[in-house]
Design a protein around this motif. Structure first.
Motif, PDB file in Angstrom:
ATOM      1  N   PRO A  37     -45.288 -24.129   7.600  1.00 11.36           N
ATOM      2  CA  PRO A  37     -44.066 -24.921   7.380  1.00 11.36           C
ATOM      3  C   PRO A  37     -44.358 -26.334   6.878  1.00 11.36           C
ATOM      4  O   PRO A  37     -43.644 -26.848   6.015  1.00 11.36           O
ATOM      5  N   LEU A  38     -45.414 -26.965   7.393  1.00 12.91           N
ATOM      6  CA  LEU A  38     -45.749 -28.308   6.918  1.00 12.91           C
ATOM      7  C   LEU A  38     -46.220 -28.267   5.470  1.00 12.91           C
ATOM      8  O   LEU A  38     -45.886 -29.142   4.664  1.00 12.91           O
ATOM      9  N   GLY A  39     -47.001 -27.243   5.133  1.00  5.32           N
ATOM     10  CA  GLY A  39     -47.417 -27.088   3.755  1.00  5.32           C
ATOM     11  C   GLY A  39     -46.239 -26.849   2.828  1.00  5.32           C
ATOM     12  O   GLY A  39     -46.224 -27.321   1.688  1.00  5.32           O
ATOM     13  N   THR A  40     -45.238 -26.116   3.318  1.00  4.81           N
ATOM     14  CA  THR A  40     -44.034 -25.871   2.517  1.00  4.81           C
ATOM     15  C   THR A  40     -43.276 -27.166   2.269  1.00  4.81           C
ATOM     16  O   THR A  40     -42.816 -27.431   1.149  1.00  4.81           O
ATOM     17  N   VAL A  41     -43.156 -27.996   3.310  1.00  6.08           N
ATOM     18  CA  VAL A  41     -42.486 -29.289   3.146  1.00  6.08           C
ATOM     19  C   VAL A  41     -43.252 -30.146   2.140  1.00  6.08           C
ATOM     20  O   VAL A  41     -42.659 -30.782   1.254  1.00  6.08           O
ATOM     21  N   VAL A  46     -43.824 -32.502  -3.390  1.00  3.47           N
ATOM     22  CA  VAL A  46     -44.586 -32.614  -4.637  1.00  3.47           C
ATOM     23  C   VAL A  46     -43.759 -32.112  -5.818  1.00  3.47           C
ATOM     24  O   VAL A  46     -43.723 -32.742  -6.886  1.00  3.47           O
ATOM     25  N   ILE A  47     -43.080 -30.980  -5.638  1.00  6.55           N
ATOM     26  CA  ILE A  47     -42.271 -30.417  -6.725  1.00  6.55           C
ATOM     27  C   ILE A  47     -41.125 -31.352  -7.086  1.00  6.55           C
ATOM     28  O   ILE A  47     -40.856 -31.620  -8.264  1.00  6.55           O
ATOM     29  N   ILE A  48     -40.433 -31.874  -6.070  1.00  6.80           N
ATOM     30  CA  ILE A  48     -39.312 -32.783  -6.324  1.00  6.80           C
ATOM     31  C   ILE A  48     -39.805 -34.049  -7.022  1.00  6.80           C
ATOM     32  O   ILE A  48     -39.179 -34.541  -7.978  1.00  6.80           O
ATOM     33  N   GLU A 289     -54.335 -28.341   2.840  1.00  6.50           N
ATOM     34  CA  GLU A 289     -54.727 -27.763   4.127  1.00  6.50           C
ATOM     35  C   GLU A 289     -54.069 -26.404   4.347  1.00  6.50           C
ATOM     36  O   GLU A 289     -54.686 -25.482   4.897  1.00  6.50           O
ATOM     37  N   ALA A 290     -52.829 -26.255   3.926  1.00  7.89           N
ATOM     38  CA  ALA A 290     -52.156 -24.967   4.052  1.00  7.89           C
ATOM     39  C   ALA A 290     -52.820 -23.904   3.186  1.00  7.89           C
ATOM     40  O   ALA A 290     -53.027 -22.768   3.616  1.00  7.89           O
ATOM     41  N   LEU A 291     -53.179 -24.259   1.960  1.00  8.98           N
ATOM     42  CA  LEU A 291     -53.866 -23.313   1.084  1.00  8.98           C
ATOM     43  C   LEU A 291     -55.237 -22.955   1.630  1.00  8.98           C
ATOM     44  O   LEU A 291     -55.673 -21.802   1.537  1.00  8.98           O
ATOM     45  N   ALA A 292     -55.927 -23.933   2.210  1.00 10.93           N
ATOM     46  CA  ALA A 292     -57.233 -23.650   2.798  1.00 10.93           C
ATOM     47  C   ALA A 292     -57.116 -22.627   3.918  1.00 10.93           C
ATOM     48  O   ALA A 292     -57.956 -21.731   4.057  1.00 10.93           O
ATOM     49  N   ALA A 293     -56.062 -22.742   4.733  1.00 10.08           N
ATOM     50  CA  ALA A 293     -55.862 -21.792   5.821  1.00 10.08           C
ATOM     51  C   ALA A 293     -55.511 -20.400   5.306  1.00 10.08           C
ATOM     52  O   ALA A 293     -56.031 -19.392   5.784  1.00 10.08           O
ATOM     53  N   LEU A 294     -54.639 -20.328   4.308  1.00  7.03           N
ATOM     54  CA  LEU A 294     -54.189 -19.027   3.818  1.00  7.03           C
ATOM     55  C   LEU A 294     -55.233 -18.327   2.952  1.00  7.03           C
ATOM     56  O   LEU A 294     -55.292 -17.096   2.924  1.00  7.03           O
ATOM     57  N   LEU A 295     -56.044 -19.104   2.225  1.00  8.95           N
ATOM     58  CA  LEU A 295     -57.024 -18.498   1.334  1.00  8.95           C
ATOM     59  C   LEU A 295     -58.366 -18.238   2.003  1.00  8.95           C
ATOM     60  O   LEU A 295     -59.244 -17.637   1.393  1.00  8.95           O
ATOM     61  N   ASP A 296     -58.516 -18.674   3.245  1.00 11.81           N
ATOM     62  CA  ASP A 296     -59.741 -18.399   3.991  1.00 11.81           C
ATOM     63  C   ASP A 296     -59.719 -16.939   4.438  1.00 11.81           C
ATOM     64  O   ASP A 296     -58.824 -16.531   5.178  1.00 11.81           O
TER      65      ASP A 296
END
Length: 304
Positions: A37-41, A46-48, A289-296
């Protein structure tokens, strides 16, 4: 009539008519949002910010360089939502254009350091021996040099143009990227599928492009996302000390420097660009950090 409660499997059911490739992307996006959720926020911020910066020509209410000496240092109002600076320039407009400059410089530097880092690290890690020794000693030499000092040296010698700023930032960031990629390639080159490709007579370029590079892309993505926050902050630092983006082109670092003397009397002049810079840097870190967690792979095995 009974209404069934939504479940975590609702997304694939809704996407029954969507092609399999698109359905897979939707599923991965849903998993990212649910697990991080924090990575999504951070990703949304970043997108906005990127959309706001790219569309500044259409959504900015004023010109970023137009002076209005009758409206200097006005607080936020209906006419100027974020107030005006010491030259009467609309602060919202300059923040939007500053976002464009900061993100464009950061994105260009990320692309440059990724291309150079993955090429250097892959060659060093795959060939090993004297090639690895020579290439990595060059990397160690550059890493030992203070990064901001190196960027200051490059921009000071060649001038503070946007191209030179990007080159300076690439030179400060690519050695760490190369070291990260090289460490992974060293382990990949000894795996069975690489040895099998060699036994079948595959050429070195084929092995690198088909078997090595695809298996380090996840590290490249994570490292590039985390480096983006450093590069945006580094660009703001160069602009703050006067050798980055030059006026009248707006930059968050330059805006903070120009308004710092008004911090006590007109704090919004510093707080607003500093908030935009801080949110962007923090958001890139959250996404990385979110990508690091999901791609590990170890994380994926533990969560699936």
């Amino acid at each position: 009539m009974t209404i069934a409660a939504p479940t975590s499997r609702a997304l694939p059911a809704i996407a029954d008519d969507v092609p399999e490739f698109h359905r897979s992307l939707l599923r991965r996006a849903w998993l990212f949002c649910r697990r991080q959720p924090l990575g999504t926020v951070g990703l949304l911020i970043v997108i906005i910010t990127a959309i706001a910066g790219l569309s500044a020509d259409w959504i900015a209410p004023y010109s970023p360089t137009a002076n209005d000496f009758a409206a200097m240092t006005e607080p936020p109002s209906w006419a100027h939502w974020l107030g005006t600076d010491q030259f009467g320039r609309d602060l919202l407009t300059r923040v939007l254009y500053g976002a464009r400059v900061s993100l464009s410089v950061g994105a260009s530097a990320v692309v440059g350091e990724s291309l150079l880092g993955i090429t250097w690290g892959t060659v060093a890690g795959f060939y090993g021996g004297i090639v690895d020794h020579v290439l990595m000693r060059i990397v160690d030499l550059l890493i030992a040099f203070p990064t901001i000092l190196l960027a200051i040296l490059v921009t000071g010698i060649f001038g503070p143009s946007l191209v030179n700023i990007v080159i300076a930032l690439v030179l400060t960031a690519w050695p760490a990227m190369a070291r990260t990629i090289r460490s992974e390639v060293v382990s990949i080159r000894e795996r069975e599928y690489v040895e099998g490709a060699r036994a079948l007579g595959a050429s070195v370029p084929w092995i690198l492009l088909r078997h090595v590079v695809p298996n380090v892309v996840h590290l490249l993505i994570v490292r590039a996302t985390l480096d983006a926050s450093f590069l945006v902050l580094a660009e703001a630092t160069l602009s703050f000390i006067g050798i980055g983006v030059q006026p009248p082109r707006p930059s968050w670092g330059q805006m903070i420097y120009e308004s710092f003397q008004y911090l006590g009397s007109h704090p919004w002049l510093v707080v607003i660009p500093a908030t935009g810079l801080s949110l962007t840097v923090i958001s890139f870190n959250l996404v990385g950090e979110a990508l690091a967690a999901l791609l590990d792979p170890r994380y994926r095995r533990g969560r699936t």
